[in-house]
Design a protein around this motif. Structure first.
Motif, mmCIF file in Angstrom:
data_model
loop_
_atom_site.group_PDB
_atom_site.id
_atom_site.type_symbol
_atom_site.label_atom_id
_atom_site.label_comp_id
_atom_site.label_asym_id
_atom_site.label_seq_id
_atom_site.Cartn_x
_atom_site.Cartn_y
_atom_site.Cartn_z
ATOM 1 N N TYR A 30 0.821 -1.203 0.000
ATOM 2 C CA TYR A 30 0.000 0.000 0.000
ATOM 3 C C TYR A 30 0.860 1.261 0.000
ATOM 4 C CZ TYR A 30 -3.342 3.472 1.686
ATOM 5 O OH TYR A 30 -4.130 4.580 1.831
ATOM 6 N N ARG A 74 -6.225 3.063 3.711
ATOM 7 C CA ARG A 74 -5.519 1.784 3.799
ATOM 8 C C ARG A 74 -6.467 0.625 4.101
ATOM 9 N NH1 ARG A 74 -0.166 0.091 5.204
ATOM 10 N NH2 ARG A 74 0.436 2.257 5.356
ATOM 11 N N TYR A 124 -8.460 -0.219 0.997
ATOM 12 C CA TYR A 124 -7.549 -0.776 -0.009
ATOM 13 C C TYR A 124 -7.229 -2.236 0.303
ATOM 14 C CZ TYR A 124 -3.466 -1.314 -3.009
ATOM 15 O OH TYR A 124 -2.584 -1.769 -3.949
ATOM 16 N N HIS A 125 -6.948 -2.537 1.556
ATOM 17 C CA HIS A 125 -6.629 -3.911 1.935
ATOM 18 C C HIS A 125 -7.860 -4.810 1.888
ATOM 19 C CE1 HIS A 125 -2.449 -3.511 2.657
ATOM 20 N NE2 HIS A 125 -2.595 -2.617 3.610
#
Length: 131
Positions: free
Chosen positions: A22, A35, A38-39
């Motif tokens: 990331y 984050r 995104y994960h």
């Protein structure tokens, strides 16, 4: 004795597409999304080949989306057109059953293509037969 790590298919793939992390990823989703999101969308524990929302893997969900749209848009034609032809109720039911028949065998054809390759290919030869 020196222990060497076996190289797998992911190694060549990662050398082509660096920046899985990331923090170091130059991609737009990594710059825009928090984050945690995104994960969630791109789990770091999963290989890139199975992450369907990656740009290089987007063909699979796009294919399902297009098939769903085309089947959904063809519904009015298969329901209204037989009425214009004065088809009986039994004929209309037969038409709708025949329209949904291929999707009922989808799972069986998937198992067949995985376990019985034609000409050395698991999917390509079945795709050619289907067209």
């Amino acid at each position: 004795a020196r222990i060497r790590r076996r190289s797998g298919p992911d190694d060549a793939y990662r050398s082509i597409y660096p920046g899985d992390d990331y923090a170091t990823s130059p991609s737009l989703p990594a710059r825009v999304l928090p984050r945690r999101v995104y994960h969630y969308l791109y789990p770091p524990s999963a290989p890139r080949q199975v992450q369907l929302l990656r740009l290089e893997n987007l063909a699979v969900p796009a294919c399902y989306l297009l098939v769903g749209l085309l089947q959904g848009l063809s519904g009015p034609f298969t329901n209204v057109y037989p009425l214009d032809l004065n088809a009986s109720e039994a004929q209309q039911t037969t038409i709708s059953s025949l329209k949904s028949l291929p999707s009922t065998f989808k799972l069986a054809f998937g198992f067949l293509s995985d376990n019985l390759p034609l000409c050395g290919y698991r999917r390509k030869s079945y795709m050619l037969v289907g067209w």
